[in-house]
Scaffold this motif. Sequence first.
Motif, PDB file in Angstrom:
ATOM      1  N   ALA A  26       0.968  -0.849  -0.163  1.00 25.70           N
ATOM      2  CA  ALA A  26      -0.232  -0.065   0.162  1.00 25.70           C
ATOM      3  C   ALA A  26       0.616   1.312  -0.415  1.00 25.70           C
TER       4      ALA A  26
ATOM      5  N   GLU B 121      11.444   0.633   5.970  1.00 24.53           N
ATOM      6  CA  GLU B 121       9.698   1.152   5.825  1.00 24.53           C
ATOM      7  C   GLU B 121       9.085   0.997   6.947  1.00 24.53           C
TER       8      GLU B 121
ATOM      9  N   GLU C 153       6.232  -1.065   8.538  1.00 27.70           N
ATOM     10  CA  GLU C 153       5.152  -1.380   8.793  1.00 27.70           C
ATOM     11  C   GLU C 153       3.991  -2.255   9.024  1.00 27.70           C
TER      12      GLU C 153
ATOM     13  N   ASP D  96       9.325  -2.022   5.103  1.00 28.48           N
ATOM     14  CA  ASP D  96       9.568  -2.713   3.755  1.00 28.48           C
ATOM     15  C   ASP D  96      10.771  -1.476   3.002  1.00 28.48           C
TER      16      ASP D  96
ATOM     17  N   LYS E 160      11.716  -1.437  -4.775  1.00 32.26           N
ATOM     18  CA  LYS E 160      11.300  -2.252  -3.639  1.00 32.26           C
ATOM     19  C   LYS E 160      11.250  -3.802  -3.313  1.00 32.26           C
TER      20      LYS E 160
HETATM   21 MN    MN Z   1       6.163   1.281   1.982  1.00 30.47          MN
END
Ligand code: MN
Length: 277
Positions: A78, A127, A129, A158, A171
Motif C-alpha cells: 500500500a 519503512e 509497517e 518495506d 522495493k
Molecule cells: Mn511501504
Amino acid sequence: MRFANVGNRPAVLDGDGYVDLSPLVPAHRLGDERFIWVVERWAEVCEALADGRGPARRHLDAGDLGPPIPRPPKVIGAPVNYRDHQREMDAANTIDGLGVFLKAPTSVIGPGDAILIPYADRRTDQEAELGVVIGRGGRDIAAVDALDHVFGYTCLVDATVRGGEDRSTRKSFDTFTPIGPWIVTPDELDDPNCLRLRGWVNDELRQDVTTDAMVYAISDIIEYASSVMTLEPGDVIATGTPAGVGPLTPGDTVTIEIEGVGRLEVDVAFRSPAGIG
Ligand code: MN
C-alpha cells in the motif's frame, strides 16, 4: 496463537517452546509450500492440536526463527497510506490515485537476517509497517467481510531505494521485505486498526504511530487489492508506513515493534563488498 518458522518448519509458539507442525503436512507439500498449507488448513491444524493429535512441544532457541511465510504467493504494498508520510514525501496521491504495488516474493527475509543495500551512492530507506497475512483467499472481497480473510498480523519492513524507477523495482531487491518474528492470529488482538507501531534505526526512534491513522484501513486495502487480483492464502500485505523514513547505512540495526504483535530486528549490510549491486 503465534505461527512461526522454526528451523525452516512451520510451527506454533507456546511460551518458550514450540510445536513443530511439519508432521501434519502431507509429504507432497515440500519446502516453503508447507507454510502455505498450514495457513490454508489452519482450522484443521488447530483441531489436531486441540485433540492432542499434534506433535510434541519442544524448546525454542530464538536464533531458530525464520520468516514465518518464507515465500508468499504475493507481497502487495500500500503506497502512501499515512497522511504524515504523504506530507514528508510531498506525494499528491494515495491508493486512490496510485493503486497498490507488488514486491517480489523473493525479497522476503526473517528475524536476524540482513537487509542488503544494493547501491552505495543511493538512498535506501526503512519503512516500518504492519504486515497482514491472508488466510482465506478471494476476489472482490467487500471491506465489511475483509477481516474474515486475514490469517494474522506480523511486523514488516518495506525497504525501499529512493529514485525514479517503478516502486516494484525499488522495493523488490532480495532481502527488502523482512517479516516476523512470527504471525499473531486475529483472536490475540482486540483491534488491528488501533495498534501502536514503532520503528527504530539503531537507538533512534524514527517512526511512531497508531494504525488507526491509515488512510486506507486494513479492510479497505483488502477490498481494493482483491478488486484487482485474486488474493491467496499466504499473501502478505504491507499496509504502508508512517512518517519518519530515512536512510540506512551498513552496520545499522532496524527494529520494528507493534503492540500485541511482536518485535522484529534485522541488520543492514552492503549487497557486495564493493557496495555495487
Ligand atoms: Mn511501504
